[in-house]
Design a protein around this motif. Structure first.
Motif, short mmCIF file in Angstrom:
data_model
loop_
_atom_site.label_atom_id
_atom_site.label_comp_id
_atom_site.label_asym_id
_atom_site.label_seq_id
_atom_site.Cartn_x
_atom_site.Cartn_y
_atom_site.Cartn_z
N LYS A 1 0.91 -0.94 0.57
CA LYS A 1 0.42 -0.04 -0.27
C LYS A 1 0.89 1.40 -0.42
CE LYS A 1 -3.30 -2.44 3.03
NZ LYS A 1 -4.01 -2.26 4.20
N PRO A 2 0.05 2.29 -0.65
CA PRO A 2 0.94 3.33 -0.41
C PRO A 2 1.41 3.64 1.14
CG PRO A 2 -0.56 4.15 -1.90
CD PRO A 2 -1.24 2.49 -1.02
N GLU A 3 0.95 3.68 1.99
CA GLU A 3 1.45 3.75 3.69
C GLU A 3 1.89 2.88 3.97
OE1 GLU A 3 -1.81 3.39 2.45
OE2 GLU A 3 -3.07 2.43 3.60
N ASP A 4 2.92 1.87 2.90
CA ASP A 4 4.04 1.06 3.08
C ASP A 4 5.15 1.93 2.96
OD1 ASP A 4 2.26 -1.51 1.88
OD2 ASP A 4 2.52 -0.93 4.52
N THR A 5 5.42 2.72 2.35
CA THR A 5 6.37 3.80 1.74
C THR A 5 6.73 4.28 2.45
OG1 THR A 5 4.97 5.10 -0.13
CG2 THR A 5 6.90 5.97 0.38
N ALA A 6 8.66 3.64 2.80
CA ALA A 6 9.65 4.13 4.15
C ALA A 6 10.33 3.49 3.79
CB ALA A 6 8.33 3.88 5.52
N VAL A 7 12.04 4.15 4.79
CA VAL A 7 13.27 3.70 4.31
C VAL A 7 12.93 2.23 5.13
CG1 VAL A 7 16.00 3.40 4.75
CG2 VAL A 7 14.34 5.70 3.95
N TYR A 8 13.02 1.09 4.88
CA TYR A 8 13.69 -0.22 6.20
C TYR A 8 14.70 -0.44 6.37
CZ TYR A 8 8.43 -1.35 4.94
OH TYR A 8 6.89 -1.13 4.46
N TYR A 9 14.65 -0.45 7.93
CA TYR A 9 16.13 -0.91 8.48
C TYR A 9 15.77 -2.83 9.01
CZ TYR A 9 16.76 4.39 8.20
OH TYR A 9 16.85 5.85 8.03
N CYS A 10 17.07 -3.05 8.88
CA CYS A 10 17.31 -4.54 9.25
C CYS A 10 17.72 -4.37 10.89
CB CYS A 10 17.58 -5.74 8.22
SG CYS A 10 19.27 -5.70 8.15
N ALA A 11 17.40 -4.95 11.70
CA ALA A 11 18.58 -5.05 13.20
C ALA A 11 18.74 -5.76 13.68
CB ALA A 11 17.54 -3.66 13.94
N ALA A 12 19.82 -6.23 14.68
CA ALA A 12 19.73 -7.64 14.96
C ALA A 12 19.78 -7.82 16.92
CB ALA A 12 20.74 -8.02 14.62
N HIS A 13 19.43 -8.23 17.20
CA HIS A 13 19.48 -8.26 18.51
C HIS A 13 20.38 -9.03 19.61
CE1 HIS A 13 15.20 -6.85 19.23
NE2 HIS A 13 14.97 -7.10 17.79
N ALA A 14 21.06 -8.94 20.09
CA ALA A 14 22.47 -9.89 20.90
C ALA A 14 22.04 -10.92 22.17
CB ALA A 14 23.60 -8.80 21.54
N ARG A 15 20.50 -11.57 21.18
CA ARG A 15 20.57 -12.44 21.88
C ARG A 15 18.97 -13.44 20.73
NH1 ARG A 15 17.55 -8.36 22.63
NH2 ARG A 15 19.48 -6.68 24.76
N ARG A 16 18.97 -14.90 21.63
CA ARG A 16 18.13 -15.93 19.98
C ARG A 16 16.72 -15.04 20.09
NH1 ARG A 16 21.83 -18.73 21.97
NH2 ARG A 16 23.48 -20.51 20.56
N VAL A 17 16.69 -14.51 21.88
CA VAL A 17 14.71 -14.18 21.37
C VAL A 17 14.63 -12.83 21.38
CG1 VAL A 17 14.30 -16.07 23.50
CG2 VAL A 17 14.90 -13.35 24.11
N VAL A 18 13.40 -12.22 20.73
CA VAL A 18 12.96 -10.89 20.46
C VAL A 18 12.66 -10.65 21.56
CG1 VAL A 18 11.60 -9.30 19.07
CG2 VAL A 18 12.14 -11.58 18.44
N ALA A 19 13.96 -9.29 22.18
CA ALA A 19 13.27 -8.87 24.37
C ALA A 19 14.20 -7.59 23.84
CB ALA A 19 13.36 -9.58 25.06
N GLY A 20 13.29 -6.22 24.16
CA GLY A 20 13.80 -4.93 24.02
C GLY A 20 14.11 -4.46 23.06
#
Length: 120
Positions: free
Chosen positions: A86-105
Motif C-alpha cells: 500500500k502507499p502507506e508502506d512507503t518508508a526506509v526499511y531497516y534491519c536490526a539485530a538483537h544480541a540474543r536469540r529471543v526477541v526482547a527489548g
C-alpha cells in the motif's frame, strides 16, 4: 555485527517486494532479527521480528497478513516478503539485530536502510 539490507525499490500498489538483510559471522542464529521502517517526518516504527531459530515471529498490526519475515541461518540472511503493498508502506526499511536469540527489548545493531516506495 554489520548488517547489509537490500531489495528496496519502486512498486505499484498491490505489488510485491522482498527485502534481504545479510551479515557475516558464524553465529547468525544467536541473534533475533527485526525490521523497522521510517517515513520522513515520522518516528521509526516496528514492522516484524523473528527469533534466532526462526520459530517465533512477531508483526505490527498494520502489516499482518501482508508482510512475512523469515530467515535462512545457513545464508546468514533475514528476509521480509512484502505483498499487497500500500502507499502507506512507503518508508526506509531497516534491519536490526538483537544480541540474543529471543526477541526482547530494543535491537542492539542496526543496518543501513533500503528505500521502498509504493505508488498509488
Amino acid at each position: 555485527v554489520q548488517l547489509q539490507a537490500s531489495g528496496g525499490g519502486l512498486v505499484q500498489a498491490g505489488g510485491s517486494l522482498r527485502l534481504s538483510c545479510s551479515t557475516s559471522g558464524r553465529t547468525f542464529s544467536s541473534y533475533a532479527m527485526s525490521w523497522f521502517r521510517q517515513d520522513p517526518g515520522k518516528e521509526r516504527e516496528f514492522v516484524a521480528a523473528i527469533s534466532g531459530s526462526g520459530g517465533r515471529t512477531y508483526y505490527a498490526d498494520s502489516v499482518k497478513g501482508r508482510l512475512t519475515i523469515s530467515r535462512d541461518n545457513a545464508k546468514n540472511t533475514v528476509y521480509l516478503q512484502m505483498n499487497s503493498l500500500k502507499p502507506e508502506d512507503t518508508a526506509v526499511y531497516y534491519c536490526a539485530a538483537h544480541a540474543r536469540r529471543v526477541v526482547a527489548g530494543n535491537p542492539d545493531y542496526w543496518g543501513q536502510g533500503t528505500e521502498v516506495t509504493v505508488s498509488s
